[in-house]
Enzyme design. Structure first.
Site, PDB file in Angstrom:
ATOM      1  CG  ASP A   1      -0.282  -0.248   2.531  1.00  0.00           C
ATOM      2  OD1 ASP A   1       0.957  -0.328   2.567  1.00  0.00           O
ATOM      3  OD2 ASP A   1      -0.992  -0.373   3.541  1.00  0.00           O
TER       4      ASP A   1
ATOM      5  CG  ASN B   1      -8.881   1.206  10.879  1.00  0.00           C
ATOM      6  OD1 ASN B   1      -7.966   0.388  10.763  1.00  0.00           O
ATOM      7  ND2 ASN B   1      -9.161   2.097   9.954  1.00  0.00           N
TER       8      ASN B   1
ATOM      9  CG  HIS C   1      -6.024  -0.503   8.192  1.00  0.00           C
ATOM     10  ND1 HIS C   1      -5.822   0.849   7.998  1.00  0.00           N
ATOM     11  CD2 HIS C   1      -4.870  -0.955   8.759  1.00  0.00           C
ATOM     12  CE1 HIS C   1      -4.615   1.174   8.413  1.00  0.00           C
ATOM     13  NE2 HIS C   1      -4.016   0.096   8.891  1.00  0.00           N
TER      14      HIS C   1
ATOM     15  CD  GLU D   1      -8.444   2.569   6.043  1.00  0.00           C
ATOM     16  OE1 GLU D   1      -8.396   1.733   6.960  1.00  0.00           O
ATOM     17  OE2 GLU D   1      -7.815   3.648   6.084  1.00  0.00           O
TER      18      GLU D   1
HETATM   19  C1  F6R Z   1       1.437  -0.874   6.339  1.00  0.00           C
HETATM   20  C2  F6R Z   1       0.033  -1.276   6.386  1.00  0.00           C
HETATM   21  C3  F6R Z   1      -0.823  -1.063   7.577  1.00  0.00           C
HETATM   22  C4  F6R Z   1      -0.155  -1.475   8.884  1.00  0.00           C
HETATM   23  C5  F6R Z   1      -1.102  -1.306  10.068  1.00  0.00           C
HETATM   24  C6  F6R Z   1      -0.390  -1.547  11.382  1.00  0.00           C
HETATM   25  O1  F6R Z   1       1.993  -1.204   5.075  1.00  0.00           O
HETATM   26  O2  F6R Z   1      -0.420  -1.780   5.424  1.00  0.00           O
HETATM   27  O3  F6R Z   1      -2.008  -1.788   7.385  1.00  0.00           O
HETATM   28  O4  F6R Z   1       0.264  -2.809   8.803  1.00  0.00           O
HETATM   29  O5  F6R Z   1      -1.650  -0.033  10.073  1.00  0.00           O
HETATM   30  O6  F6R Z   1       0.587  -0.569  11.560  1.00  0.00           O
HETATM   31  P1  F6R Z   1       1.661  -0.639  12.736  1.00  0.00           P
HETATM   32  O7  F6R Z   1       2.482  -1.848  12.468  1.00  0.00           O
HETATM   33  O8  F6R Z   1       2.464   0.629  12.635  1.00  0.00           O
HETATM   34  O9  F6R Z   1       0.881  -0.759  13.995  1.00  0.00           O
END
Ligand code: F6R
Length: 242
Positions: free
Chosen positions: A67, A136, A138, A143
């Site tokens: 992403d 959340n 995701h 989302e």
């Molecule tokens: C990052 C991504 C996000 C993160 C998620 C958790 O490429 O796709 O979905 O994996 O937001 O983020 P952290 O690891 O910072 O808690």
């Protein structure tokens, strides 16, 4: 779905690195999709150690981006591109022709989706998708509310993602839109590893693994993946039924 709980972040990260190594050893031309964010950072540093110590050849692997924040240049240290170059591609000496990321500055992000989908189709399937879990629920930037039938798509970022995402940036940054591989890529990946650590993830992990599978919590999709491993530390697993 196999759930593995580790004593601490270090042990969890070692296992994530093990998983990547074992995929690459079994399939030297593997297609890998590696998340950015805080969760996998130690795993990537341990991966580098393993690759150097065991002289593992990753020159045949393909790396696809999961992403990206739209309109954020790759030089910005909060971008997914910057993270992957810094934590994965540079340390592992991955060559530019092995790397396929979304262009956050493209005039036509929808064509970026078409390009990425075509590339993945041409490579066959993603052999390993390693993902984190957002606060959340995701996965990537899939989302809450996202249809499970989508491949790559452009998204309006959820308010939680816009707020939590500030942690990656030095200055307050407008984060409104993103681009992401879809849940369909996730389902079609040969193996999915979902990682979470820390007490702040305990509630969302419980909902994702023990609640109903729902588009309102995209991470719950992992329950329907045919070959998924969930790696948690004890804190992130704390709310799970014993
Ligand atoms: C990052 C991504 C996000 C993160 C998620 C958790 O490429 O796709 O979905 O994996 O937001 O983020 P952290 O690891 O910072 O808690």
């Amino acid at each position: 779905m196999l759930i593995k709980v580790f004593e601490n972040y270090n042990a969890l990260s070692e296992e994530a690195a093990n998983e990547i190594v074992s995929v690459v050893k079994q399939k030297p031309d593997a297609v890998l999709c590696l998340a950015t964010g805080d969760t996998p950072t130690l795993a990537y540093s341990l991966l580098r150690r393993r690759i150097v110590a065991e002289k593992i050849d990753i020159s045949g692997c393909t790396f696809v981006g999961l992403d990206e924040w739209l309109e954020i240049p790759p030089q910005n240290e909060g971008s997914c591109s910057f993270y992957l170059h810094h934590h994965v591609f540079h340390p592992l000496n991955v060559k530019p022709d092995q790397i396929h990321l979304f262009d956050a500055l493209s005039d036509d992000p929808h064509s970026e989706c078409t390009r990425m989908d075509a590339l993945i189709r041409q490579k066959g399937k993603i052999d390993l998708m390693l993902v984190g879990v957002g606060m959340n629920g995701h996965i990537g930037f899939n989302e809450p509310g996202v249809p499970t039938s989508l491949y790559s798509h452009v998204v309006n970022l959820d308010p939680v993602t816009q707020t939590v995402g500030q942690k990656y940036f030095t200055n307050t940054t407008r984060l409104t839109r993103g681009i992401t591989l879809g849940l369909r890529h996730f389902f079609e990946s040969r193996k999915a590893i979902m990682m979470a650590n820390g007490i702040k993830k305990a509630e969302v992990v419980k909902l994702a693994l023990e609640g109903p599978v729902s588009i309102n919590l995209p991470a719950s999709a992992v329950q329907h993946h045919s070959n998924a491993i969930i790696l948690l530390d004890e804190e992130a697993a704390r709310s799970l039924r014993k």
